[in-house]
Design an enzyme around this catalytic site. Sequence first.
Site, PDB file in Angstrom:
ATOM      1  N   GLY A 132       0.840  -1.200   0.000  1.00 48.00           N
ATOM      2  CA  GLY A 132       0.000   0.000   0.000  1.00 48.00           C
ATOM      3  C   GLY A 132       0.864   1.235   0.000  1.00 48.00           C
ATOM      4  N   GLY A 133       1.072   1.818   1.171  1.00 48.38           N
ATOM      5  CA  GLY A 133       1.912   2.999   1.265  1.00 48.38           C
ATOM      6  C   GLY A 133       3.369   2.673   1.527  1.00 48.38           C
ATOM      7  N   GLY A 134       3.650   1.416   1.815  1.00 50.20           N
ATOM      8  CA  GLY A 134       5.045   1.023   2.049  1.00 50.20           C
ATOM      9  C   GLY A 134       5.616   1.571   3.344  1.00 50.20           C
ATOM     10  N   GLU A 283      -2.836  -8.501   8.021  1.00 48.97           N
ATOM     11  CA  GLU A 283      -1.543  -8.141   7.422  1.00 48.97           C
ATOM     12  C   GLU A 283      -1.251  -8.860   6.110  1.00 48.97           C
ATOM     13  OE1 GLU A 283       1.689  -7.920  10.202  1.00 48.97           O
ATOM     14  OE2 GLU A 283       0.469  -6.940  11.738  1.00 48.97           O
ATOM     15  N   PHE A 286      -4.016 -13.434   5.050  1.00 52.18           N
ATOM     16  CA  PHE A 286      -5.254 -14.191   4.780  1.00 52.18           C
ATOM     17  C   PHE A 286      -5.878 -13.805   3.442  1.00 52.18           C
ATOM     18  CE2 PHE A 286      -6.364 -14.306   9.624  1.00 52.18           C
ATOM     19  CZ  PHE A 286      -5.283 -15.143   9.846  1.00 52.18           C
ATOM     20  N   TYR A 462       4.540   4.799  23.847  1.00 50.51           N
ATOM     21  CA  TYR A 462       5.320   4.883  22.613  1.00 50.51           C
ATOM     22  C   TYR A 462       6.719   5.362  22.977  1.00 50.51           C
ATOM     23  CZ  TYR A 462       6.132   5.906  17.637  1.00 50.51           C
ATOM     24  OH  TYR A 462       6.591   5.930  16.344  1.00 50.51           O
TER      25      TYR A 462
END
Lengths: 542, 542
Positions: A132-134, A283, A286, A462
Site C-alpha cells: 500500500g503505502g510502504g 496483514e 489471509f 510509545y
Amino acid sequence: MREERRAGWARWGTPEHAKPLPEAVAGLLKQVFEVTPPVAPVAPEAVAVPVSPLSDQALAALAEVVGAEQVSTGIAERAVHATGKSTPDLFHQRSGELPALPSAVVAPADHDQVLALLATCVDHGLAVVPFGGGTSVVGGLTPQLGKPAPHPIGTPATDGTATEQAAVGAYISLDLRRLDRLVAVDPVSRTAVLQAGLPAPRADALLAEHGFTLGHVPQSYEYATIGGFAATRSSGQASAGYGRFDDMVVGMTVATPRGTIATGRAPASSAGPDLRRLFLGSEGAFGVITDVTVRVRPLAAERRYEGWRFASFADGAAAARRLAQDGPRPTVLRLSDEVETMLGATGRGRGDGGCLMVVGHEGASVGHAAAQTAAVLRECGGQELGTEPGEQWAAHRFDAPYLRDALIDAGAFAETLETAAFWSALPGLYEAVREALFAALPVPSMVLCHVSHVYETGASLYFTVVTAYADEPVARWQRAKAAASDAIIAAGGTISHHHGVGTEHRDWFAQEVGPLGVDVLRAVKRELDPAGVLNPGILVES
Amino acid sequence: MREERRAGWARWGTPEHAKPLPEAVAGLLKQVFEVTPPVAPVAPEAVAVPVSPLSDQALAALAEVVGAEQVSTGIAERAVHATGKSTPDLFHQRSGELPALPSAVVAPADHDQVLALLATCVDHGLAVVPFGGGTSVVGGLTPQLGKPAPHPIGTPATDGTATEQAAVGAYISLDLRRLDRLVAVDPVSRTAVLQAGLPAPRADALLAEHGFTLGHVPQSYEYATIGGFAATRSSGQASAGYGRFDDMVVGMTVATPRGTIATGRAPASSAGPDLRRLFLGSEGAFGVITDVTVRVRPLAAERRYEGWRFASFADGAAAARRLAQDGPRPTVLRLSDEVETMLGATGRGRGDGGCLMVVGHEGASVGHAAAQTAAVLRECGGQELGTEPGEQWAAHRFDAPYLRDALIDAGAFAETLETAAFWSALPGLYEAVREALFAALPVPSMVLCHVSHVYETGASLYFTVVTAYADEPVARWQRAKAAASDAIIAAGGTISHHHGVGTEHRDWFAQEVGPLGVDVLRAVKRELDPAGVLNPGILVES
C-alpha cells in the site's frame, strides 16, 4: 520509480519534505554522543539484486491479467517495494543490502484483477506481498521465503539469469496504487466505500468534497493507505475522539486465493464471530483487502489544540486516565514523559520542565468541551500553557520520521517501539521497557516516551530511542528491541498497539496469543491460502 | 431441578414472577383473535425420554472429573436443560416433546474441570452443550446430532435401556452454574474478571460492592449469564450508553478440546487479528468460555428516563439517528413504531398516537445531558411526555417474556425476531420484514416493532408478532420466520443483532457470511475441536 506522495528511498517521504534537525537538538547530540555522519546512501538502481526467478511464462501470465505496462521488473521500482520504513529498513536501503527483493511489481486495476493475480501466483508458485503505502516499520513487506545468502553491495544482476538465489524463492509486490477511488458515500448512514490503495490524504480530500472526514491521522498519514490501515489495525493521533481504525471499519472486501469474502452488513451484529475482525490485523496473510467501508464524520468546523504541563509523567497519566474514564474525552490526548518533554522543548525553544500534555478538540463547536476538559485538568494539577504548544504539536505532527532522517544524517540512530496495557500495568511496563532498553543500549542513550492513545481500561506507550551508532547499529538495535519486547510480554503489555506484527514482532506475538492462538490463525490461513502464497512468514510462521 | 433465578419450565422465569396480561390487552385479544386457551403443560418429569446412551464407563469418567453429585441424570433436570426459551421451545416444553435431551447434566467447578470434561467427552464420543442461563431463543441449546424420530408424549423411559434413539447420539449439558465468582476487580483499570456462569444480577450485585456496574441489561438480564453474553454477542437495553457486550469484553479464558486460550492483554492492540472477537459470538462451538474480563463503570448516581412522542416512526428514527450521530448520546434510546406504541399505550392506559421514544440518562449527574438531549429532540419535532412513560418502561423493562407467557396462556402465539442495518437501509428493511410476516401469517396478526440499539452508522429493528394459534402454531411460525429471514437477507440486514445464530439462524447466517466465511469458521472449529464434540450443528453445520 513513482515520486508522488509515497515514502521514498533510504528516508521517509520525499526529499523536498525533509525537515532539518533543530539546532538545539543537533547541538545536544554533539554534546551527548560521538556522532559519525554516515556514508551517502546507495542509489536504489544500484542495490544488490538476487535473481528474478520469474519465468517468461509467469511474467506473461501476470501481464495477461494486468497488462504488460503494469508489471515492472526494473530494479529501482523493485528495490523501493522491498522494505518498509523501519530504521533497519532505512539502513538496508542506505547500504543497498536488502533482505529480500520482489521479482516484479504488479499493479492490478481492481478487485477482479487481484483475484486473478492470486490465481496466477498460485499457478506459478509465486508468493504475493500486498503493498500500500510502504510504511511498515515491523518488516511487514519482507516475506520470509527462505534464508537468502548475503549479497555484495551493488552487484548488478539485471538480466535475471543468476541462479544462486533460487533458495529464496520468488515473490511479487502487489501494488494497490491503482485501487484509488472513493467508490460510494452514504451520507445518511455516514459510511463511505474506499478502495484499499487510496493514500489517506487523498481519501480525506475526496471525502471532504462530501463534507466528511475519516479522522484517522497516524504518524504515517501522508503516505499510508486505507487498505494498510485495515490490514495492520492502525490507530491515529486523534484516536481519543475518532477511535481506532478498527472502530471505523464497518465492512471490507477481501480477495483470497479461494475467492472473495465480503463482510459487514450492519453496524453491529450478534450473528457469529465478527469476521471483519479476522481480516483487520491480518496483514495480507489471509487475503488482499481491496476495499473498506468506513464510518465517516462531518468535517470539523473548529479545532483547538492546547498544551498542559504536569509535574510528573505519573500525574499526567492520572489526568489522562480521568479524562478517558470519566470524560469529557478530547479528540487528541497525548502526554510526553519528562525526557520527551525536555527534548521536544529543546527543539521548540521551551524548557519548563515537567511533562507536556497536548489536548486537542475537534468538532462543530469545541468551546464547551474545551472548558469542561480544562476544569478537569486543573483539578488534576495541570498547568494551562495555552494553545501555542498544542498548535506547535499540530504543525509538526508528521515531522518525527523526517527528524529521524536528520538524526541519521547527523550520525545518530533513532527508532521507536510501542505497546499498550491496562492502566494498572502501565507504570510497571514503562519502567520495565526503559530498563531493558538501557541495559541493552550503549551509554549514553536516550529513551523518550509518550502516551498517545487512551481507553477506559488502559493506554498505549510509545518509546523513541536515540543512540550514537557505531559498528553494527542494526544488530545492536535488534538485540535491544528483543530485550524490550521480552520486557513488554513479561510486564503484561501487547507486543504492538499500532505498528502491527510483520516479521519483527512475530515471535513475541506468538507468545502473546499462545501456541493454540497461533494454530487458529494458521488454520484460517490454510483455509484461505492453501498454497501459502500470501505474505509468507508475516504475522505467523509459514 | 434448581428453582432459583433461572428460566423455568414451559414459561419464562419462575412462576412467582409471572405477570398477568393487562386487562385492556386481554380484551383486545378477544376482539381480534378467536383465542383458544392451550392445554396445561406436561410436567418436566413426564417428557418423552429418548435413551440415555451414556455407558457406565462414561458416567464414571464424568463423575471422576466433577464428583458424582455434580452429574445429574434425572429427567426433570435434563428436560430443563434441553432447550432455550424461544416460543417454539416453550411449546415443546408444554407438549413434552423435546427436540433433543442431554444424557446428563454435568456441573464443573472451575476451568480445569471444564478442560478435563472436554477431554472425557472426546474420549467417550460425547457431544457437549455449554449451558449458562438457558435463555437462548434461537435453538442455541439444541445440538443437531442426527435426526431423532418423534416420540410419543410422556413415554416414560427412565431406565435408559431403550435403544431406538442411538442415531441421535448422546450429549451432555455442561452447566456452568458453579463458575459463579467475581474473581478480581481492578479499580484503576476499571476491569473485573467474572466467571462465565455468573447470572447478570449476581454479577452486578458483586460489582456493586466495589462501586461498579456492568451496564449490560438485556431483556434476559434476570437469568442470563456472563459467559452467555460473550458467547452470543449480547446487547443490552442501555447499549447506547454502555455499548454492546462485545465492547465491554477486554479478555476471556476459553477451554477447548485442544487446551486453553487466554486473550486480552491490553484494551487495544494491533498485534494480529483480535482473537477476542473470534470467541465473542462463537456460541460454544469453538470452546467453553470460563471467565470474562470486562470493563466496568462506576454505579450511576442518577437516572432519568423520559418519554417523547414523535408523529411517525420515520420522524422518531430521524431523531434517534441525529442523537446517535451528533450526540449527545443518551444511555437508553428506544423508539416504538405506531403499532407497538398503541399496544403499549393500551396496556398502560395511554393512547396519544404517534410513536413513543424512551430516552434514558444514567451517570454521575444527568441534568445537563438530559437538557442537551431534550433540546435536540425538540428540534426534531419531539413532544416531551415527561418522565412517567420512561419510568413506566423502566419498571416493566423485563416484563415482555412474562407477558408472552400470559399471551400463550390466553391463547395467542407471540414471538420476536430482530435485525440491524445501516440507517439508509432501515426503512426498506422495516417494510420488507413486515410484508414477509403478514404474507406468511394468518389474518389477523399483529406485528410490532421498535428500534432499541443505535449506532452512528445504523440501528437495530426488533419485531414482535402476535397471532392466534390454531393448528401447528410452531410450524406456521417457522414458515413465517423463514420468510422474514429471507427478507432480512434480501434487504441487506444482518440475520441477528442480539439473539445470535444457534440452529434457527444458521442457514441465513451462512448466506450472510458466504460459503467462504463458513469455511473459515469451520476451519477454526476443526482446529480447536477436531473431534467435533462442541455444540454440533450450532453456528455452523457440523
